[in-house]
Design a protein around this motif. Structure first.
Motif, mmCIF file in Angstrom:
data_model
loop_
_atom_site.group_PDB
_atom_site.id
_atom_site.type_symbol
_atom_site.label_atom_id
_atom_site.label_comp_id
_atom_site.label_asym_id
_atom_site.label_seq_id
_atom_site.Cartn_x
_atom_site.Cartn_y
_atom_site.Cartn_z
ATOM 1 N N ALA A 154 0.844 -1.211 0.000
ATOM 2 C CA ALA A 154 0.000 0.000 0.000
ATOM 3 C C ALA A 154 0.873 1.254 0.000
ATOM 4 O O ALA A 154 0.471 2.296 -0.503
ATOM 5 N N GLU A 155 2.078 1.129 0.551
ATOM 6 C CA GLU A 155 2.982 2.283 0.677
ATOM 7 C C GLU A 155 3.726 2.582 -0.606
ATOM 8 O O GLU A 155 4.431 3.588 -0.693
ATOM 9 N N SER A 156 3.610 1.717 -1.601
ATOM 10 C CA SER A 156 4.408 1.904 -2.820
ATOM 11 C C SER A 156 3.639 1.282 -3.991
ATOM 12 O O SER A 156 3.911 0.156 -4.402
ATOM 13 N N LEU A 157 2.668 2.005 -4.499
ATOM 14 C CA LEU A 157 1.761 1.429 -5.497
ATOM 15 C C LEU A 157 2.347 1.578 -6.910
ATOM 16 O O LEU A 157 2.705 2.689 -7.308
ATOM 17 N N PRO A 158 2.400 0.478 -7.664
ATOM 18 C CA PRO A 158 2.971 0.548 -9.012
ATOM 19 C C PRO A 158 1.926 1.045 -10.024
ATOM 20 O O PRO A 158 1.619 0.369 -11.014
ATOM 21 N N ILE A 159 1.388 2.210 -9.756
ATOM 22 C CA ILE A 159 0.234 2.721 -10.513
ATOM 23 C C ILE A 159 0.477 4.197 -10.843
ATOM 24 O O ILE A 159 1.019 4.943 -10.017
ATOM 25 N N ARG A 160 0.031 4.604 -12.024
ATOM 26 C CA ARG A 160 0.215 6.005 -12.438
ATOM 27 C C ARG A 160 -0.650 6.958 -11.607
ATOM 28 O O ARG A 160 -1.717 6.564 -11.120
ATOM 29 N N ASP A 161 -0.213 8.216 -11.536
ATOM 30 C CA ASP A 161 -0.961 9.267 -10.817
ATOM 31 C C ASP A 161 -2.364 9.412 -11.413
ATOM 32 O O ASP A 161 -2.557 9.192 -12.607
#
Ligand SMILES: C[S@@+](CC[C@H](N)C(=O)[O-])C[C@H]1O[C@@H](n2cnc3c(N)ncnc32)[C@H](O)[C@@H]1O
Length: 252
Positions: A154-161
């Motif tokens: 949850a602290e480092s999501l591999p998802i674009r802004d």
């Protein structure tokens, strides 16, 4: 894999990924050739192999507990609220999901919330436990619900802004290594104006089970303390006879 999903994913350090399907092997790859495996439609980010602190402990615990999680939570809801739906809708009804919305649950576990939500939306789920995600995947297949699952923190999501219309997290917040970082990530991936919902167990519930070793080690967080000043429409309430809190807030 759908192109719009590939477009929405990137590494946690912001690198673009390309999708490859070679024989029976599927993976995402950076321009420098770093591979991110796709394990039966679950996108796996290797950072989750070297977790530390709470995240490492709860990943291990939930991998083991995944086989019993649904049975245990259904049983509890049956005793407390008559059935599971009666319990979960007390926070899920605050989400207002519209057809076509992109919806993500952070710390999705076995996905027990998804079946009570608008089936005409586009669902994503993130969790650190592959055991829970595999259980979720099988359940979604049975329910004929399409979902994209991502093994990540949850602290480092591999998802674009600015990718999502609806963001929520149920039952994970008290566990996160770094709750402030997780809140910042939820805000980062939310589109402007989006409402974010966080629910978890209250101190009141924990006090009832204060002799339980698991609860002794796991402290309840006050989620509002982690919100940056720019958040709007902050609302906090307790539901399920004070067992759970729900915090909602909006990204400006
Ligand atoms: C109590 S379960 C809740 C599952 C589901 N949301 C529900 O309502 O049934 C907590 C989940 O949080 C996940 N989790 C704990 N820490 C996490 C983290 N730092 N990032 C992502 N998931 C996490 C666990 O693996 C577990 O699946």
């Amino acid at each position: 894999m759908r192109q719009d999903i590939i477009d929405l994913i990137r590494t946690s350090s912001g690198e673009n990924l390309q999708y490859f399907h070679q024989g029976s092997e599927e993976f995402l790859q950076t321009q420098n050739g770093v591979r991110y495996p796709v394990d039966g439609n679950i996108l796996c980010f290797p950072e989750t192999v070297t977790l530390t602190g709470n995240n490492k402990n709860y990943q291990k615990m939930y991998d083991r507990f995944s086989a019993f999680y649904d049975l245990a939570t259904k049983g509890y809801a049956l005793l407390k609220n008559g059935n599971e739906k009666n319990r979960l809708v007390q926070y899920l009804n605050l989400l207002n999901i519209e057809n076509g919305d992109k919806v993500i649950e952070i710390s999705i576990g076995t996905g027990r919330n998804i079946k009570y939500l608008n089936s005409a939306a586009d669902y994503f789920g993130v969790d650190i436990s592959l055991g829970m995600l595999k259980k979720c995947q099988r359940k979604m297949k049975r329910l004929h619900r399409e979902i994209t699952l991502i093994q990540a923190e949850a602290e480092s999501l591999p998802i674009r802004d600015e990718s999502f219309d609806v963001i929520f997290s149920a039952g994970g917040f008290n566990f996160f290594n770094d709750p402030g970082k997780a809140v910042n990530e939820m805000l980062r991936i939310a589109k402007s104006g989006v409402k974010i919902l966080i629910t978890d167990e209250t101190e009141k519930l924990r006090l009832k089970y204060s002799k339980n070793e698991f609860y002794k080690a796991n402290k309840v967080r006050q989620p509002a303390e982690y919100l940056p000043d720019f958040c709007k429409n902050i609302e906090y309430k307790e539901i399920c006879d004070g067992d759970l809190y729900v915090l909602t807030f909006c990204k400006p």
